[in-house]
Motif scaffolding. Structure first.
Motif: not given
Length: 497
Positions: A367, A369, A372, A374-377, A380-381
């Motif tokens: 990862e 980023d 951050t 942002d668990q949704a990001k 997705a990653d």
């Protein structure tokens, strides 16, 4: 009439002497064959250890080292029978004698009974300790190994009337270390780089276990501050850099490059939380890119619950001399870990070879980023994850790809995590210590040596849940009596009919 003239046939004479010689020859032949079989078995044999914890089985490191001994080694054991590890030491030394194939002689002396012999040996080797110990003598040099160095003893139960308990037997580690010290004659020296807030080498350091473990392999550390020297001292063939918190200066980088170009050896453990752009640029010149990311993975904690963790579960790859005896062994790398991009094709023309050593388990993603929330990001990653990221590698410039050919070369071992060797992260299985041992010995061109972990006694326990206990009751109270009842009925029925 003719038959009557011949008369009765006389019995054939038994040749008792000839039969006796035949029997004697057979006996001699049998004895000769038995002697030959025993002689061959005495010289050519194989030993197996089928015990559960293999307490006395020697490591590959010790066996290979014993094969390198040229002269005769003598071990004098001064152990009182009441010493907690007396039997363990005796059994272990027996394994040493078998593995050394006649190169080791062992003499046992009870200092409480054979006072004259004990005093003679004490005077010869200048022994002043009252503790149980053994003396190793090799070509006029000798070294003492005390009982306290060979075991960790728990004496907390003595206040309750219990005897001391051995929590870890380190006999092989201590004895092999002393033998190496004697055979090699002098210790190898590692330059430990300071000046960038690396862990100190003091007793209260976070790497005290690592320091002790490495020093037990006939290696000593020497502090090295690149600010205070014009060049890396000539006696230092290998330097160690663990978790620098500040980047190196231009002058330090010049000294580091000069050291590398003069067939220097470097062990580098990076803290990804620290920006070390100049160190990263040096590694990039050698074909390894340290990425600005963090490895993460989603773990299932329930039926639908998932948790994100940054602790990396990784395994060692067996393609290198460093890790071939750790192939597929798992280890946990705590804290932040970044990924490495290996580009061997880019530097092959410069005669630089790159070998991956450690790879994260399947499911980990890098990862970029990472700051951050942002668990949704993250999720997705995680779905875009490709090949398992590499977190450790070796670099060699010059030399030969054939392990049998010894040619001087520059060598470097890199891991993108510096916390896995700290005291609070080292596990009893000591995968981290074994890896660092293999790395240091490879850097020192001692590929035949690896680390020896202490033997931890593991009590044999059985855990039974409610279902298992219920089944056990049925077996004991119903099935076993029923078997004997059926057998008795069958015997009665057979006798009745």
């Amino acid at each position: 009439m003719a038959n009557e003239a011949i008369g009765p046939r006389r019995p054939k004479k038994i040749r008792r002497i000839q039969i006796g010689f035949n029997v004697l020859a057979q006996i001699i032949l049998i004895l000769f064959l038995a002697a030959m079989v025993n002689s061959i078995a005495f010289k050519h044999y194989q030993r197996w250890d089928f015990s559960r914890d293999q307490k006395y089985a020697l490591s590959d490191k010790t066996k290979r080292f014993l094969r390198t001994i040229k002269g005769k080694m003598r071990i004098i054991v001064f152990f009182s029978p009441s010493t907690a590890i007396a039997a363990d030491v005796q059994n272990l030394l027996t394994e040493y004698q078998y593995a050394a194939k006649g190169k080791i002689d062992v003499e046992y002396i009870d200092p409480e009974r054979n006072l004259s012999r004990a005093k003679e040996i004490f005077d010869k080797y200048k022994v002043v300790s009252d503790e149980s110990l053994l003396v190793i003598d090799y070509e006029g040099r000798n070294k003492t190994v005390k009982a306290s160095e060979m075991a960790e003893i728990d004496q907390s139960g003595m206040s309750f009337g219990e005897g001391p308990r051995v929590t870890a037997f380190k006999g092989e580690q201590a004895i092999t270390s002393a033998m190496m010290d004697l055979v090699e004659g002098k210790k190898n020296t590692l330059g430990y780089v300071l000046g960038h807030k690396e862990p100190p080498l003091s007793e209260n350091s976070t790497i005290s276990v690592l320091k002790t473990f490495i020093e037990n392999e006939n290696i000593k550390f020497q502090e090295l501050n690149l600010f205070d020297v014009e060049a890396v001292p000539a006696e230092l063939k290998t330097i160690v850099i663990i978790g620098p918190q500040y980047d190196f200066s231009d002058r330090e980088m010049k000294l580091l490059r000069d050291f590398w170009n003069k067939q220097g050896r470097i062990l580098l453990l990076l803290d990804p939380g620290t920006k070390t752009s100049k160190l990263d640029a040096f590694l990039n010149e050698l074909g390894v890119k340290v990425n600005d990311d963090r490895l993460m993975v989603f773990l299932r904690t329930g039926i639908q619950e998932m948790a994100l963790t940054r602790d990396v579960q990784a395994h060692f790859l067996g393609g290198s001399p460093i890790t071939k005896r750790l192939a597929d062994v798992r280890a946990l790398f705590f804290g932040g870990t970044s990924s490495l991009t290996l580009e061997p094709d880019r530097v092959r023309a410069a005669n630089i070879r790159i070998e991956p050593l450690i790879q994260a388990e399947k499911g980990y993603f890098a990862e970029t980023d990472y700051n951050t929330d942002d668990q949704a990001k993250f999720q997705a990653d995680a779905k875009k994850t490709g090949a398992s990221p590499t977190i450790g590698a070796s670099i060699e410039k010059g030399g030969s790809a054939d392990e049998r050919v010894q040619v001087n070369s520059s060598r470097l071992v890199l891991v993108s995590n510096a916390t896995f060797v700290q005291d609070n992260a080292v596990t009893q299985d000591q995968q981290a210590l074994d890896f660092i041992s293999g790395s240091v010995n490879w850097l020192l061109s001692r590929e035949q040596l690896i680390g020896i972990a202490p033997k931890i006694p593991k009590p044999l326990t059985f855990s039974l849940n409610e279902d298992a206990l219920r089944n056990l009751r049925w077996i004991v109270l119903v099935l076993m009596p029923l078997v004997f009842a059926v057998l008795g009925t069958a015997v009665w029925w057979k006798r009745r009919v």
